[in-house]
Design a protein around this motif. Structure first.
Motif, PDB file in Angstrom:
ATOM      1  N   PHE A  69      14.151  21.094  29.533  1.00 58.54           N
ATOM      2  CA  PHE A  69      14.438  19.850  28.797  1.00 58.54           C
ATOM      3  C   PHE A  69      15.911  19.456  28.793  1.00 58.54           C
ATOM      4  CE2 PHE A  69      11.425  22.492  26.227  1.00 58.54           C
ATOM      5  CZ  PHE A  69      10.256  21.881  26.645  1.00 58.54           C
ATOM      6  N   GLU A  70      16.719  20.096  29.596  1.00 62.67           N
ATOM      7  CA  GLU A  70      18.160  19.847  29.622  1.00 62.67           C
ATOM      8  C   GLU A  70      18.813  20.217  28.285  1.00 62.67           C
ATOM      9  OE1 GLU A  70      18.759  16.213  32.299  1.00 62.67           O
ATOM     10  OE2 GLU A  70      16.648  16.165  31.764  1.00 62.67           O
ATOM     11  N   CYS A  71      20.039  19.734  28.066  1.00 61.53           N
ATOM     12  CA  CYS A  71      20.842  20.336  26.990  1.00 61.53           C
ATOM     13  C   CYS A  71      20.365  20.050  25.565  1.00 61.53           C
ATOM     14  CB  CYS A  71      22.308  19.949  27.145  1.00 61.53           C
ATOM     15  SG  CYS A  71      22.574  18.190  27.426  1.00 61.53           S
ATOM     16  N   SER A  72      20.167  18.793  25.209  1.00 64.20           N
ATOM     17  CA  SER A  72      19.813  18.514  23.809  1.00 64.20           C
ATOM     18  C   SER A  72      18.396  18.993  23.523  1.00 64.20           C
ATOM     19  CB  SER A  72      19.941  17.025  23.499  1.00 64.20           C
ATOM     20  OG  SER A  72      19.096  16.267  24.332  1.00 64.20           O
ATOM     21  N   GLY A  73      17.461  18.689  24.430  1.00 65.96           N
ATOM     22  CA  GLY A  73      16.085  19.150  24.252  1.00 65.96           C
ATOM     23  C   GLY A  73      16.020  20.668  24.283  1.00 65.96           C
ATOM     24  N   GLY A  74      16.844  21.282  25.122  1.00 65.68           N
ATOM     25  CA  GLY A  74      16.841  22.735  25.268  1.00 65.68           C
ATOM     26  C   GLY A  74      17.339  23.448  24.025  1.00 65.68           C
ATOM     27  N   ALA A  75      18.453  22.965  23.470  1.00 67.99           N
ATOM     28  CA  ALA A  75      19.009  23.605  22.272  1.00 67.99           C
ATOM     29  C   ALA A  75      18.056  23.418  21.093  1.00 67.99           C
ATOM     30  CB  ALA A  75      20.380  23.023  21.940  1.00 67.99           C
ATOM     31  N   GLU A 223      23.737  25.035  36.235  1.00 68.16           N
ATOM     32  CA  GLU A 223      23.614  26.365  35.639  1.00 68.16           C
ATOM     33  C   GLU A 223      24.636  26.554  34.513  1.00 68.16           C
ATOM     34  OE1 GLU A 223      21.358  28.665  36.054  1.00 68.16           O
ATOM     35  OE2 GLU A 223      22.333  30.197  34.824  1.00 68.16           O
ATOM     36  N   ARG A 224      25.825  26.057  34.742  1.00 70.21           N
ATOM     37  CA  ARG A 224      26.876  26.149  33.707  1.00 70.21           C
ATOM     38  C   ARG A 224      26.414  25.458  32.426  1.00 70.21           C
ATOM     39  NH1 ARG A 224      29.685  21.790  30.932  1.00 70.21           N
ATOM     40  NH2 ARG A 224      31.656  22.618  30.182  1.00 70.21           N
ATOM     41  N   CYS A 225      25.812  24.280  32.569  1.00 69.95           N
ATOM     42  CA  CYS A 225      25.362  23.555  31.384  1.00 69.95           C
ATOM     43  C   CYS A 225      24.182  24.269  30.726  1.00 69.95           C
ATOM     44  CB  CYS A 225      25.020  22.108  31.726  1.00 69.95           C
ATOM     45  SG  CYS A 225      26.512  21.141  32.092  1.00 69.95           S
ATOM     46  N   GLY A 226      23.366  24.946  31.541  1.00 70.60           N
ATOM     47  CA  GLY A 226      22.276  25.740  30.971  1.00 70.60           C
ATOM     48  C   GLY A 226      22.819  26.883  30.128  1.00 70.60           C
ATOM     49  N   ARG A 227      23.821  27.559  30.659  1.00 70.73           N
ATOM     50  CA  ARG A 227      24.411  28.679  29.906  1.00 70.73           C
ATOM     51  C   ARG A 227      25.121  28.163  28.659  1.00 70.73           C
ATOM     52  NH1 ARG A 227      26.578  32.433  34.998  1.00 70.73           N
ATOM     53  NH2 ARG A 227      24.635  32.177  36.181  1.00 70.73           N
ATOM     54  N   LEU A 228      25.800  27.053  28.801  1.00 69.24           N
ATOM     55  CA  LEU A 228      26.477  26.443  27.645  1.00 69.24           C
ATOM     56  C   LEU A 228      25.456  26.088  26.558  1.00 69.24           C
ATOM     57  CD1 LEU A 228      29.126  23.617  27.767  1.00 69.24           C
ATOM     58  CD2 LEU A 228      27.063  23.288  26.452  1.00 69.24           C
ATOM     59  N   THR A 229      24.303  25.581  26.970  1.00 66.64           N
ATOM     60  CA  THR A 229      23.259  25.243  25.992  1.00 66.64           C
ATOM     61  C   THR A 229      22.843  26.484  25.214  1.00 66.64           C
ATOM     62  OG1 THR A 229      22.483  23.419  27.364  1.00 66.64           O
ATOM     63  CG2 THR A 229      20.926  24.269  25.742  1.00 66.64           C
ATOM     64  N   GLY A 230      22.694  27.604  25.922  1.00 64.64           N
ATOM     65  CA  GLY A 230      22.381  28.862  25.244  1.00 64.64           C
ATOM     66  C   GLY A 230      23.478  29.247  24.267  1.00 64.64           C
ATOM     67  N   ASP A 231      24.715  29.127  24.693  1.00 65.54           N
ATOM     68  CA  ASP A 231      25.849  29.504  23.838  1.00 65.54           C
ATOM     69  C   ASP A 231      25.913  28.641  22.571  1.00 65.54           C
ATOM     70  OD1 ASP A 231      26.798  31.548  25.469  1.00 65.54           O
ATOM     71  OD2 ASP A 231      28.098  30.213  26.627  1.00 65.54           O
ATOM     72  N   VAL A 232      25.679  27.364  22.733  1.00 60.59           N
ATOM     73  CA  VAL A 232      25.784  26.461  21.580  1.00 60.59           C
ATOM     74  C   VAL A 232      24.609  26.686  20.619  1.00 60.59           C
ATOM     75  CG1 VAL A 232      25.801  24.031  20.862  1.00 60.59           C
ATOM     76  CG2 VAL A 232      27.174  24.757  22.815  1.00 60.59           C
ATOM     77  N   ALA A 233      23.409  26.882  21.171  1.00 62.87           N
ATOM     78  CA  ALA A 233      22.250  27.162  20.320  1.00 62.87           C
ATOM     79  C   ALA A 233      22.480  28.461  19.543  1.00 62.87           C
ATOM     80  CB  ALA A 233      20.978  27.249  21.161  1.00 62.87           C
ATOM     81  N   ALA A 234      23.053  29.473  20.216  1.00 60.82           N
ATOM     82  CA  ALA A 234      23.329  30.759  19.557  1.00 60.82           C
ATOM     83  C   ALA A 234      24.322  30.573  18.415  1.00 60.82           C
ATOM     84  CB  ALA A 234      23.866  31.764  20.569  1.00 60.82           C
ATOM     85  N   GLU A 235      25.328  29.742  18.617  1.00 62.96           N
ATOM     86  CA  GLU A 235      26.313  29.505  17.563  1.00 62.96           C
ATOM     87  C   GLU A 235      25.682  28.740  16.397  1.00 62.96           C
ATOM     88  OE1 GLU A 235      29.214  30.764  17.219  1.00 62.96           O
ATOM     89  OE2 GLU A 235      30.142  29.540  15.643  1.00 62.96           O
ATOM     90  N   ALA A 236      24.814  27.796  16.698  1.00 64.25           N
ATOM     91  CA  ALA A 236      24.141  27.041  15.637  1.00 64.25           C
ATOM     92  C   ALA A 236      23.362  27.996  14.741  1.00 64.25           C
ATOM     93  CB  ALA A 236      23.206  25.991  16.239  1.00 64.25           C
ATOM     94  N   VAL A 237      22.660  28.937  15.368  1.00 67.31           N
ATOM     95  CA  VAL A 237      21.874  29.913  14.619  1.00 67.31           C
ATOM     96  C   VAL A 237      22.785  30.880  13.851  1.00 67.31           C
ATOM     97  CG1 VAL A 237      20.543  32.014  15.129  1.00 67.31           C
ATOM     98  CG2 VAL A 237      19.714  29.782  15.903  1.00 67.31           C
ATOM     99  N   THR A 238      23.900  31.258  14.457  1.00 68.44           N
ATOM    100  CA  THR A 238      24.850  32.141  13.780  1.00 68.44           C
ATOM    101  C   THR A 238      25.362  31.468  12.504  1.00 68.44           C
ATOM    102  OG1 THR A 238      25.516  33.034  15.908  1.00 68.44           O
ATOM    103  CG2 THR A 238      27.035  33.395  14.079  1.00 68.44           C
TER     104      THR A 238
END
Ligand code: HEC
Ligand code: HEC
Length: 351
Positions: A69-75, A223-238
């Motif tokens: 779902f790309e970045c916003s949908g993914g996070a 791929e960079r944006c995919g990894r960034l999406t993971g990083d941002v979602a992780a921070e949101a949860v943190t």
């Protein structure tokens, strides 16, 4: 919501049963389920329940979510799908596929259309705000009761975005060790990092491309944006985990994210307010110096008029901000804007 009277509902159920007799139990079951859904399912008001989530699992799911779902949908998906798993209703009302369904589609190379996907590429590719923090902040606004609190959590996430080198070492490591979910990554090597100093997709992508040498349409950039999406979602949860354990103060102490010294100084005069003359004809918290580099005319205005300090003081520049602003001007004279931590000025006014 479609309103169905009880009588009509029973009539329709009877119809469905008859339908079932003709078409077989499966179709009848579907028809009944549809009726039940129409009748009883009502979304409860926000906030919806949140339970503590694992940031590392979220990081991996955010990356997987990006593939679908790309970045916003993914996070958004990465967090919502876990809440649905752990909490159930009302998260069951959100129209998103399960982790298994997403993984299956991704491994077959299919794209999915997802909830909240519109934010990709800085909203339909326009390059405004990056989708990943949008997905995270959407969840924040759904689970935190007090608007002032989710606003603040959202700002912490945006400031994190401005200041963090992406993609993180952690997610680069997962990629290299083959620990991310998709069977085949768009790129499985270690990716160069860059700090965007901006929440804009346009700036974030362009700076990363210049830092890495990869084109914006490359697999590596994706791929960079995919990894960034993971990083941002992780921070949101943190941030959310900290908030639900110890309130806003706990989340803030954990994030330790302040405005840059320059932004704090600019915001002494430039913020959403009623005093036009003072500079209140703009708003926002973005890092000012990322874009406003040439303020020589402006500097002249204040340095000449305010040489005594009195003029500056009359327009409300406090001692801390004055120092920071002077630093910024000095930076302009030498080699560009100053970096670094600002004071805790950000809390003081209505935004
Ligand atoms: C002491 C208060 C004050 C501070 C601090 C301040 N400004 Fe201003 N700024 C003003 C006012 C007042 C104006 C309108 C001046 C005018 O139109 O003559 C202005 C005008 C501007 C303008 C439009 C005119 C121009 O020079 O381009 C920009 C852009 C701007 N400010 C950005 C900034 C940024 C970025 C910072 C921080 C580095 C900053 N300002 C700090 C008060 C301030
Ligand atoms: C993403 C880039 C960006 C960032 C970050 C940014 N600005 Fe701007 N700002 C602009 C642009 C573009 C304009 C419109 C300039 C124009 O058309 O001349 C503008 C306009 C302004 C103006 C009115 C200038 C005028 O034309 O008179 C002020 C004041 C201003 N910005 C202050 C700030 C302050 C203070 C910050 C930090 C809190 C900030 N800006 C952050 C890009 C940015």
């Amino acid at each position: 919501m479609v309103m169905v009277t009880r009588r009509e509902f029973v009539k329709r159920l009877a119809g469905a049963a008859l339908f079932g007799a003709l078409l077989g139990p499966k179709a009848a079951e579907g028809a009944v389920q549809e009726e039940v859904a129409k009748k009883v399912v009502k979304a409860p008001p926000l906030p919806w329940p949140y339970v503590e989530l694992d940031p590392e699992e979220t990081r991996k799911l955010g990356h997987l979510g990006y593939y679908a779902f790309e970045c916003s949908g993914g996070a958004f998906w990465a967090i919502a799908v876990q809440l649905r798993e752990k909490v159930g209703y009302p998260w069951t009302l959100i129209p998103i596929p399960s982790k298994e369904e997403v993984l299956d589609a991704v491994n077959k190379g299919h794209h999915l259309t997802g909830f909240f996907q519109y934010g990709f590429g800085g909203v339909v590719g326009w390059g405004t705000i990056c989708g990943a923090p949008q997905g995270g902040i959407m969840i924040m606004s759904m689970v935190v009761k007090n608007k002032k609190d989710w606003e603040e959590l959202g700002r912490l996430l945006l400031r994190f975005y401005e200041t963090t080198p992406f993609p993180s070492k952690k997610i680069n490591e997962y990629a290299v060790k083959g620990e991310l979910y998709p069977k085949k990554l768009k790129y499985s090597g270690w990716l160069p990092q860059s700090v965007s100093h901006s929440v804009l997709c346009h700036v974030s992508v362009s700076k990363w491309c210049m830092a890495s040498g990869f084109a914006s349409g490359s697999k590596e950039r994706s791929e960079r944006c995919g990894r960034l999406t993971g990083d941002v979602a992780a921070e949101a949860v943190t941030l959310l985990n900290a908030y639900f354990k110890g309130g806003l103060e706990k989340a803030k102490s954990l994030a330790k994210l302040k405005f840059s010294a320059t932004t704090a100084a600019c915001r002494e005069c430039h913020y959403k307010g009623k005093d036009f003359e003072m500079g209140q004809f703009t708003r926002g918290f973005m890092q000012c110096e990322t874009c406003h580099k040439d303020l020589r005319a402006h500097a002249h205005e204040f340095l000449t008029k305010g040489a005594s300090g009195a003029e500056l003081m009359t327009v409300g520049l406090g001692a801390g901000g004055l120092g920071a602003f002077a630093g910024f001007l000095a930076g302009l004279a030498s080699n560009g804007p100053s970096e670094g931590e600002g004071s805790e000025e950000e809390e003081k006014e209505e935004r």
